[in-house]
Design an enzyme around this catalytic site. Sequence first.
Site, PDB file in Angstrom:
ATOM      1  N   HIS A  77       0.816  -1.216   0.000  1.00 50.32           N
ATOM      2  CA  HIS A  77       0.000   0.000   0.000  1.00 50.32           C
ATOM      3  C   HIS A  77       0.850   1.266   0.000  1.00 50.32           C
ATOM      4  CE1 HIS A  77       0.384  -0.103   4.528  1.00 50.32           C
ATOM      5  NE2 HIS A  77       0.434   1.195   4.340  1.00 50.32           N
ATOM      6  N   ASP A 107       0.008  -7.685   1.573  1.00 49.90           N
ATOM      7  CA  ASP A 107       0.421  -6.272   1.588  1.00 49.90           C
ATOM      8  C   ASP A 107       1.940  -6.140   1.671  1.00 49.90           C
ATOM      9  OD1 ASP A 107       0.183  -3.558   1.448  1.00 49.90           O
ATOM     10  OD2 ASP A 107      -0.460  -3.269   3.514  1.00 49.90           O
ATOM     11  N   SER A 181       4.663   2.510   7.927  1.00 51.29           N
ATOM     12  CA  SER A 181       4.283   1.360   7.101  1.00 51.29           C
ATOM     13  C   SER A 181       5.445   0.903   6.235  1.00 51.29           C
ATOM     14  CB  SER A 181       3.097   1.712   6.204  1.00 51.29           C
ATOM     15  OG  SER A 181       1.930   1.871   6.967  1.00 51.29           O
ATOM     16  N   GLY A 237      -7.483 -26.903  -2.879  1.00 49.56           N
ATOM     17  CA  GLY A 237      -8.699 -27.093  -3.669  1.00 49.56           C
ATOM     18  C   GLY A 237      -9.898 -27.520  -2.858  1.00 49.56           C
TER      19      GLY A 237
END
Length: 455
Positions: A77, A107, A181, A237
Amino acid sequence: MAEQLLPSVVNISTTQSIDPERGPSIPNFPEGSPFRDFFDEFFDRHGQRPMPGPRQATSLGSGFIIDASGYIVTNNHVIADADEVTVTLSDDTALKAEIVGRDTKTDVALLKVEADKPLPALGWGDSEVARVGDWVMAIGNPFGLGGSVTVGIISARARDINAGPYDNFIQTDASINRGNSGGPLFDMDGNVIGINTAIFSPSGGSVGIGFAVPANLAKQVINDLKEYGRTRRGWLGVRIQTVTPEIADSLGLDAAAGALVASVTEGGPAKESGIQAGDVILTFNGRDIEEMRRLPRIVAETEVGASVPVEVWRNGERETVEVELGELEAAEESGLLASDESGPGGPGSATPDTTGSTVLGMTLRPLTGDLAQEFDLPEGASGVVITDVNADSDAATKGLRPGNVIVEVHQRPVETPDDVRAAVDEARGSGRSSVLMLVQREGSTSSFLALKLED
């Protein structure tokens, strides 16, 4: 320790072109319209007339060097939608960065810069051995100040903040603010055990609740981005759901643990290995599945193509099957992925039917062509149709509605209301307090639920 680590933490700034049409603009009125004259006068008076050409927006974040050749880790981000990324080293050297790869699910992003000398790189730590109460240090670029060091402890582990499918955050009270961040969270040996990613803050500033992506999750993503430019995650799956205490009781499990297989993807690894809907996955590759959301993380961390043992609970016994994992990204591209778990269906629009057989507060009828058309059921549906639900029943509490189809009861297919009643009576006779049902709700999505064996 801070003196040794600071040179390996970088500031990241990005620029992004903003479409001028997003700013204030004059509505498109015909020439000579009094409204056009009004808006012309308003924009001229307040100096807000839109300027031609794109505008530039900037943002700030943090990152850290993991390879002396110039590889840098940050949050996705931080660099999302950026036209240009600049990395500023601790000696104020500014370098243009190339985005090597990114992963929106965790992220995490990987950058590459070209420097005229080897850069001071950091080492990964083991986030699995980190304990609540351990001291940690965060370094980053809060509010663009750069090179800020804060300390605290690990407040909690394995936090799920609904940021993505693999949430497993380390929570810390080390002060983390906007701009931190992408920066590293260190243990007391100076190893990176997390990537500072998010904060909980009603005020917008640090309130002592910060979250970091654990190193053991991030480093595998980074290795994939470095080698392939994208992630390569293991794929089983299956569509899974939580094992509630009622479901555990209906299956004869001692505790509400594991991941209940609601459906198996055709052509997927689980199908090929013999895993079935109704199985409860208890261990995967030797690792216990204490709760449902732990399984996707463990599967994703496992190498694509690896053959691993999976222990399941089936028909009151433990069984082990060998599964050769596929690749999640390849399955996504080919459209093989099983659909997401569906919530309770909405109320049926048809008039409730009161002529069927009533079991556990549900009015049931065999599935006929007329009922399939009435409730808009998918072609090929099979089972027993719910035509009415007592509002005071556990079935209503669990979200069952007219038009839902009971496919299995007590892990056996049913075709008539008598089949349902017989399976319910058998579960009651065996001392169960609830019975497991496979129910098809809106569309073709099926899920298991346990109904209390009411009188």
